[in-house]
Design an enzyme around this catalytic site. Sequence first.
Site, mmCIF file in Angstrom:
data_model
loop_
_atom_site.group_PDB
_atom_site.id
_atom_site.type_symbol
_atom_site.label_atom_id
_atom_site.label_comp_id
_atom_site.label_asym_id
_atom_site.label_seq_id
_atom_site.Cartn_x
_atom_site.Cartn_y
_atom_site.Cartn_z
ATOM 1 N N LYS A 58 7.766 42.486 24.397
ATOM 2 C CA LYS A 58 7.509 41.479 23.375
ATOM 3 C C LYS A 58 8.674 40.498 23.392
ATOM 4 O O LYS A 58 9.832 40.901 23.546
ATOM 5 C CB LYS A 58 7.385 42.171 22.011
ATOM 6 N N SER A 95 1.795 41.072 14.799
ATOM 7 C CA SER A 95 2.411 40.008 15.563
ATOM 8 C C SER A 95 2.533 40.310 17.057
ATOM 9 O O SER A 95 2.704 39.383 17.848
ATOM 10 C CB SER A 95 3.807 39.721 15.015
ATOM 11 N N SER A 151 2.604 45.374 12.795
ATOM 12 C CA SER A 151 2.542 44.492 13.973
ATOM 13 C C SER A 151 2.360 45.173 15.312
ATOM 14 O O SER A 151 2.159 44.498 16.320
ATOM 15 C CB SER A 151 3.807 43.624 14.031
#
Lengths: 483, 489
Positions: free
Chosen positions: B80, B155, B179
Amino acid sequence: MAATEWEAVIGLEVHVQLKTRSKIFAASDTGYGAEPNTRACAFSIALPGTLPVMNVEAARLAVRFGLAVGARINRHSVFARKHYFYPDLPKGYQISQYEQPIIGSGEMEIDTAAGPKVIRITRAHLEEDAGKSLHEDLHGMTGIDLNRAGTPLLEIVSEADLRSAAEAAAYLRKVHALVRYLDISDGNMQEGSLRCDANVSVRPAGQKAFGTRTELKNINSFRFVEKAIDFEVQRHIEVLEGGGAIVQETRLYDAEGDQTRPMRSKEEAHDYRYFPDPDLPAMRLDDAFIDSVRAELPELPDARKRRFQSQFALSAEDTAQLTAEREFADYFEALAAAPGVDAKTAANWLLGDLTAALNKHGMRIEQSPLPPAHMAQLLQRIADRTISGKIAKEVFAAAWRGEGGVDDIIAARGLKQVTDRAEIEAVVERVAGDHPQQVEQYRQGRHKVFGFLVGQVMKATGGKANPARVNEILREILNRETG
Amino acid sequence: MTDAPLHHRSITAHARSLRNREYSCLELTRHFLARIEAAADLNAFITVTAEHALKQAEDADRRIAAGQATALTGIPLAHKDLFCTRGVLTSCGSKILANFISPYDATVVDQLNRRGAVILGKTNMDEFAMGSSNETSHYGPARNPWDKSAVPGGSSGGSAAAVAARLTPVATGTDTGGSIRQPAALCGLTGVKPSYGRVSRHGMIAFASSLDQGGVLSRCAEDAAIVLHAMSGFDANDSTSLRHPVPDYPALLDQPIAGKTIGLPGEFFGPGVDHEVARCVDQAIAQLGRMGAKTVPVELPNSAAGIPCYYVLAPAEASSNLARFDGVRYGHRAAEYADLDDLYAKTRGEGFGAEVKRRIMIGAYVLSSGYYDAYYLKAQRLRRLIADDFKRAFERCDVIAGPTTPATAFAIGEKSRDPVAMYLNDIFTNAVNLAGLPGLSIPAGFDRNGRPVGLHLIGRYLDEATLLSVAHRYQMETDWHRQTPPGYA
């Protein structure tokens, strides 16, 4: 109507840079004077993703201070974030302590004109220093040096117990001496290792409630503390007597103009939006840690002062001066411990000739060209009557200049004191013969001329004659010949 | 030889084949890089580090040849884009960091590098991890491989899209309020968020420090166990990381389900849950029952306070954490400004997107003097009540189960104008962050539109092992996790 008598009410916030090798929340070096930003590690420049890690040494030094002022040591303290935007504050917040500081209430005694006075300490908390903004030589731009960012600070907050600028300066000196005694800071005000803000208000004498206060920033020398507060107290009085009101605000001391000017008002005051730093667990100190700090505490100035009074039979005034600085007291103890050295003589020399020489050259005691061992030798030569006290001053001056050891100087300059009776007798006889008028005056009971005759003998021996012997022999001869 | 396409194989299968020289790390890496290129329309990656990946793959091949392979040597993965990676853009999905090349590796990145994993690239995400749809990214939304008109969740939306489309075997993610688990659910993946403090946050760009936790998105629980085990552990650079020893998660996967008690909170099965989601979750729980698990009703009476509590605390911490992005030292700086205040205002005004600004403002407000007690302190008290609820519930059960999200993936643009509707996506997940517990989402079926449904499992503090083993056992008996989105087979 009689003029109002005003009383100043002052509290100080003293920021002390702690003497740790690395920063309070990062492993990079602290230290003054390095090239800009060479000590700015990833955390110091607040790179994304970096996190604070507590340097336990900073807590240790804070606890040392707390124990020295008899303060409550909080077993549980919390770091909080204090927010404001400024280019030398890289994270946009300063990690400080807010509601739960490491050190709780304590107290400190200061000497005032009216005698000793206890000043209460509200709290002392740990925080990180900011960096510096540099405006010089940058052609209208601002430079940022983050070397200092993250240096540990102990902010020591006093109660509003100080009643004059002189008391405030005395308190600041005491804090300065104490942090140096404890070896937790170098206390160097020029380099910013010790900085001071003052909260100042005035009230009519006898009134209980405090007046509106102003906060003075940037008063970074003992002299400026006194001048800035004096100015501010006077300003408050003038405003109030002129029918005005004091505005609660932060003011900056301008040393060049010797005045204070507004920096920001209460309305403009920052909302720091304090909240506990989620990156740092609460700091917990156990008894073992606190005991280990207690065990390493040096003898504190007040205790040392009392000990000097009883152990060396010295006056309160002398001992106060001898113990004001740790290095000075250490020097004295080393000197007084030498065989054949009288403590009172040692104190007189230290506070007299040595202090004068140090002041003249702007030196600190640990920089003295005469270490305690050399000074002890000088005092021993006075005690064993090798030289007189007067000659000793000459030897001291020569040794200070680096002309050699005490004994070498005495030998090289032929300063050894004359104590031989026959030798002194011969000079005395000659002096008496040369000054029949004064001898006659003495014998008629005008003993004041005795001193003159002693002086003549000393002069004739180049100051080397033992004064006591001279006195003794001269008196004998003068008395004998009246027969 | 391999019986399935490379991208359908598990980490264990890859490791075995790499050791047996059935294929090389270089071949494996090239395979995934080609898939990433072909699936560029998913917008799953912000940066593809192809050159660096091939170099890492060569290194891994040498390591394997030298007999020094670990379970992750030569395994491709994606990070990420809020994990700092040395020499590589680390944008956090934000314009304000769109030029930020990190000079250091996050601890998580370093741990996986040292085990020989190969970094394919950095995945798309909601800006500063603030969002549940990946729509707040400065780099545009990532798309859900199951339906490209739908969001992948957020997210960690790019990580979820990438693993779901089999562009990478596994990806890291972070979970502040859901997330990892929410995008895992929306993309039909296994997503695990460990207990707070298990995985170092050093080098993980902070959103809400007391809630953020790194974790894994993967095809199956077994892969998650291997990667999570490698990522976890004490880190001297993170004062909130735990000193507790990390159990050998892969070795503990085979614990039996029989004898385990599953708690079912009434609060998770209310009318707010889409009935197809509820049907899949009920079936999954029935399956666990058939495998020997007992179920008991439990109560989480303060769970309704989760969303308001979270949306006070997380923005408060975020407003503080994002204060460092000021244009002074790194990142975006406004081109022209009149003075210092103007520099800050323009830099931050231009650099942050609308959702980030909204949360900074909420956060600054709840921390401001006069409001702090009413919001921040009150939320902290609620947080304790929520944690206490879980403690009481876990006196009666080993695992708590429910739906991960109230509904399946929604259309891109559907909720982006309604922040509260967006926030409600995390209604079941964010209480887990508030309590610091481990949570996991696994695929449990599909709705009538073919969009995946996630089963949410919550574990006792530090008991990731039980969660992973329940998930693994379930995946031994079901094949929801083996389904691939049409077009990505």
